[in-house]
Design a protein around this motif. Structure first.
Motif, PDB file in Angstrom:
ATOM      1  N   GLY A  45       0.710  -1.354   0.185  1.00  0.00           N
ATOM      2  CA  GLY A  45      -0.238  -0.386  -0.046  1.00  0.00           C
ATOM      3  C   GLY A  45       0.926   0.959  -0.026  1.00  0.00           C
ATOM      4  O   GLY A  45       0.154   1.844   0.188  1.00  0.00           O
ATOM      5  N   LYS A  46       1.966   1.175  -0.043  1.00  0.00           N
ATOM      6  CA  LYS A  46       3.474   2.584  -0.283  1.00  0.00           C
ATOM      7  C   LYS A  46       3.608   2.646  -1.548  1.00  0.00           C
ATOM      8  O   LYS A  46       3.557   1.583  -1.874  1.00  0.00           O
ATOM      9  CB  LYS A  46       3.940   1.843   1.027  1.00  0.00           C
ATOM     10  N   ASN A  47       3.544   4.230  -2.284  1.00  0.00           N
ATOM     11  CA  ASN A  47       4.231   3.829  -2.995  1.00  0.00           C
ATOM     12  C   ASN A  47       5.502   4.719  -2.452  1.00  0.00           C
ATOM     13  O   ASN A  47       6.155   5.674  -1.600  1.00  0.00           O
ATOM     14  CB  ASN A  47       3.056   5.547  -4.081  1.00  0.00           C
ATOM     15  N   ILE A  48       6.693   4.536  -3.378  1.00  0.00           N
ATOM     16  CA  ILE A  48       7.918   4.903  -4.187  1.00  0.00           C
ATOM     17  C   ILE A  48       8.136   6.014  -5.197  1.00  0.00           C
ATOM     18  O   ILE A  48       8.072   5.051  -6.283  1.00  0.00           O
ATOM     19  CB  ILE A  48       9.172   3.820  -3.126  1.00  0.00           C
ATOM     20  N   ALA A  49       9.068   6.868  -4.935  1.00  0.00           N
ATOM     21  CA  ALA A  49       9.218   7.183  -6.454  1.00  0.00           C
ATOM     22  C   ALA A  49      10.724   7.344  -6.331  1.00  0.00           C
ATOM     23  O   ALA A  49      11.822   7.541  -5.550  1.00  0.00           O
ATOM     24  CB  ALA A  49       8.651   9.014  -6.338  1.00  0.00           C
ATOM     25  N   LEU A  50      11.210   6.664  -7.459  1.00  0.00           N
ATOM     26  CA  LEU A  50      12.533   7.250  -8.023  1.00  0.00           C
ATOM     27  C   LEU A  50      12.825   8.067  -8.633  1.00  0.00           C
ATOM     28  O   LEU A  50      12.491   7.683  -9.892  1.00  0.00           O
ATOM     29  CB  LEU A  50      12.709   5.539  -8.522  1.00  0.00           C
ATOM     30  N   LEU A  51      13.084   9.111  -8.558  1.00  0.00           N
ATOM     31  CA  LEU A  51      13.903   9.959  -9.410  1.00  0.00           C
ATOM     32  C   LEU A  51      15.072   9.301 -10.004  1.00  0.00           C
ATOM     33  O   LEU A  51      16.411   9.778  -9.445  1.00  0.00           O
ATOM     34  CB  LEU A  51      13.571  11.196  -8.530  1.00  0.00           C
ATOM     35  N   LEU A  52      14.712   9.533 -11.568  1.00  0.00           N
ATOM     36  CA  LEU A  52      16.049   9.404 -12.434  1.00  0.00           C
ATOM     37  C   LEU A  52      16.248  10.626 -13.693  1.00  0.00           C
ATOM     38  O   LEU A  52      15.487  11.345 -13.436  1.00  0.00           O
ATOM     39  CB  LEU A  52      15.750   7.640 -13.635  1.00  0.00           C
ATOM     40  N   GLY A  53      16.934  10.281 -13.832  1.00  0.00           N
ATOM     41  CA  GLY A  53      18.275  11.081 -15.130  1.00  0.00           C
ATOM     42  C   GLY A  53      16.630  11.054 -16.578  1.00  0.00           C
ATOM     43  O   GLY A  53      16.127  10.260 -16.089  1.00  0.00           O
ATOM     44  N   SER A  54      17.721  11.456 -17.203  1.00  0.00           N
ATOM     45  CA  SER A  54      17.189  11.594 -18.911  1.00  0.00           C
ATOM     46  C   SER A  54      17.014  10.502 -19.131  1.00  0.00           C
ATOM     47  O   SER A  54      15.947   9.672 -20.784  1.00  0.00           O
ATOM     48  CB  SER A  54      17.593  12.726 -19.169  1.00  0.00           C
ATOM     49  N   SER A  55      18.337   9.516 -18.844  1.00  0.00           N
ATOM     50  CA  SER A  55      18.176   8.302 -20.218  1.00  0.00           C
ATOM     51  C   SER A  55      17.986   7.527 -19.235  1.00  0.00           C
ATOM     52  O   SER A  55      18.018   6.891 -17.451  1.00  0.00           O
ATOM     53  CB  SER A  55      19.991   8.070 -20.100  1.00  0.00           C
ATOM     54  N   PRO A  56      17.595   5.903 -19.244  1.00  0.00           N
ATOM     55  CA  PRO A  56      17.332   4.931 -18.589  1.00  0.00           C
ATOM     56  C   PRO A  56      18.846   4.027 -18.024  1.00  0.00           C
ATOM     57  O   PRO A  56      19.949   4.590 -18.139  1.00  0.00           O
ATOM     58  CB  PRO A  56      16.626   3.816 -19.954  1.00  0.00           C
ATOM     59  N   SER A  57      18.195   3.733 -16.318  1.00  0.00           N
ATOM     60  CA  SER A  57      19.325   3.948 -15.344  1.00  0.00           C
ATOM     61  C   SER A  57      19.324   2.517 -14.668  1.00  0.00           C
ATOM     62  O   SER A  57      18.155   1.984 -14.098  1.00  0.00           O
ATOM     63  CB  SER A  57      19.249   4.519 -14.456  1.00  0.00           C
ATOM     64  N   ALA A  58      19.587   1.282 -15.567  1.00  0.00           N
ATOM     65  CA  ALA A  58      19.504  -0.190 -15.126  1.00  0.00           C
ATOM     66  C   ALA A  58      19.711  -0.256 -14.200  1.00  0.00           C
ATOM     67  O   ALA A  58      19.111  -1.097 -13.071  1.00  0.00           O
ATOM     68  CB  ALA A  58      19.832  -1.089 -16.240  1.00  0.00           C
ATOM     69  N   HIS A  59      20.974   0.286 -12.937  1.00  0.00           N
ATOM     70  CA  HIS A  59      21.801   0.051 -12.050  1.00  0.00           C
ATOM     71  C   HIS A  59      20.079  -0.424 -10.961  1.00  0.00           C
ATOM     72  O   HIS A  59      20.608   0.077 -10.166  1.00  0.00           O
ATOM     73  CB  HIS A  59      22.621   0.079 -11.749  1.00  0.00           C
ATOM     74  N   VAL A  60      18.952   0.941 -11.504  1.00  0.00           N
ATOM     75  CA  VAL A  60      18.693   0.856 -10.333  1.00  0.00           C
ATOM     76  C   VAL A  60      17.491  -0.137 -10.008  1.00  0.00           C
ATOM     77  O   VAL A  60      16.709  -0.301  -8.627  1.00  0.00           O
ATOM     78  CB  VAL A  60      16.932   2.291 -10.597  1.00  0.00           C
ATOM     79  N   ALA A  61      17.669  -1.021 -10.908  1.00  0.00           N
ATOM     80  CA  ALA A  61      16.737  -2.417 -10.598  1.00  0.00           C
ATOM     81  C   ALA A  61      16.689  -2.990  -9.410  1.00  0.00           C
ATOM     82  O   ALA A  61      15.556  -3.447  -8.752  1.00  0.00           O
ATOM     83  CB  ALA A  61      16.762  -3.232 -11.968  1.00  0.00           C
ATOM     84  N   PRO A  62      17.565  -3.090  -8.864  1.00  0.00           N
ATOM     85  CA  PRO A  62      18.208  -3.603  -7.616  1.00  0.00           C
ATOM     86  C   PRO A  62      17.145  -2.950  -6.726  1.00  0.00           C
ATOM     87  O   PRO A  62      16.564  -3.656  -5.599  1.00  0.00           O
ATOM     88  CB  PRO A  62      19.045  -3.382  -6.850  1.00  0.00           C
ATOM     89  N   LEU A  63      17.143  -2.008  -6.747  1.00  0.00           N
ATOM     90  CA  LEU A  63      16.043  -1.290  -5.094  1.00  0.00           C
ATOM     91  C   LEU A  63      14.801  -0.745  -5.530  1.00  0.00           C
ATOM     92  O   LEU A  63      14.248  -1.376  -5.252  1.00  0.00           O
ATOM     93  CB  LEU A  63      16.654   0.430  -5.405  1.00  0.00           C
ATOM     94  N   SER A  64      14.547  -0.964  -7.059  1.00  0.00           N
ATOM     95  CA  SER A  64      12.866  -1.349  -7.561  1.00  0.00           C
ATOM     96  C   SER A  64      11.881  -2.581  -7.170  1.00  0.00           C
ATOM     97  O   SER A  64      11.866  -2.824  -5.996  1.00  0.00           O
ATOM     98  CB  SER A  64      13.407  -1.242  -8.931  1.00  0.00           C
TER      99      SER A  64
END
Length: 235
Positions: A26-45
């Motif tokens: 039920g919680k919502n988390i936003a990841l603020l990324l740059g203009s290009s896709p960033s694959a290395h945030v996948a572990p956090l997601s």
């Protein structure tokens, strides 16, 4: 950091026992990324979603032509505070990230998945501990000791009972120590034991548990300050 280390180990134990649950459902988390896709945030997601959270990846770019008198960062922070339960400022410059943290009214993380984040230090120490070092185990540290990450690692390692050695001109080498931490190759550190390189899969798993622990500290307890327990110090 030792408290986070202990909490991450308990979280791992609970998950392996099937009693972890989804405390962020039920919680919502936003990841603020740059203009290009960033694959290395996948572990956090993945770490957040495994706890039951919904994750939104938002592209963040600052206008090169700001409008005089318009507070875009303040407005963004207030919108994020209304829509989300936490934000990770993955690709946001420090000044803007701290402004968002100040005005959003929710936990704000500063690149939780990045190599430079102290979560990585806790995960690496957790990994070395998992290798069952003998009493009085030592770590040979190679590389720049003046960075915030290195300083945090050395301090926490000593607090855990490791002897930390440094490779000077006549210093020790791996055969004289239990582990070697090679921080000479930029943000990617290598961990070696006397038997060879430390398993990267184990490091990644422990990073997963540490990130989950820090998310829980900030969101479930509702303490914005908890999200910054091991964040970089504001300049």
């Amino acid at each position: 950091m030792l408290a986070t280390f202990a909490s991450a180990r308990q979280l791992r134990t609970n998950a392996h026992a099937g009693s972890g649950g989804q405390p962020l459902r039920g919680k919502n988390i936003a990841l603020l990324l740059g203009s290009s896709p960033s694959a290395h945030v996948a572990p956090l997601s993945n770490a957040a979603q495994a706890l039951g959270a919904r994750v939104a990846e938002l592209r963040f770019t600052r206008s090169q032509y700001p409008v005089a008198g318009r507070d875009d960062i303040g407005a963004l922070a207030r919108v994020l505070g209304r829509l989300y339960d936490a934000v990770d400022c993955e690709a946001v410059e420090s000044s803007a990230a701290y402004r968002i943290e100040k005005e959003a009214g929710i936990p704000v993380y500063h690149g939780l998945c990045q190599d430079e984040h102290p979560a990585r230090v806790a995960a690496d120490l957790m990994t070395l501990h998992d290798l069952h070092p003998p009493p009085g185990a030592s770590i040979l540290f190679v590389g720049d000791t003046d960075t915030a990450r290195a300083s945090g690692f050395i301090s926490a390692a000593r607090a855990m009972g490791f002897e930390v050695l440094f490779n000077g001109r006549e210093g020790p080498d791996l055969k004289d120590t239990t582990f070697l931490v090679d921080a000479s190759d930029g943000p990617h550190w290598s961990l070696l034991a006397s038997t060879g390189p430390v398993d990267e899969g184990l490091r990644a798993q422990n990073h997963h548990w540490v990130m989950q622990t820090m998310l829980l500290h900030g969101i479930v307890k509702g303490l914005s300050a908890a999200a910054g327990l091991f964040e970089r110090t504001e300049p």
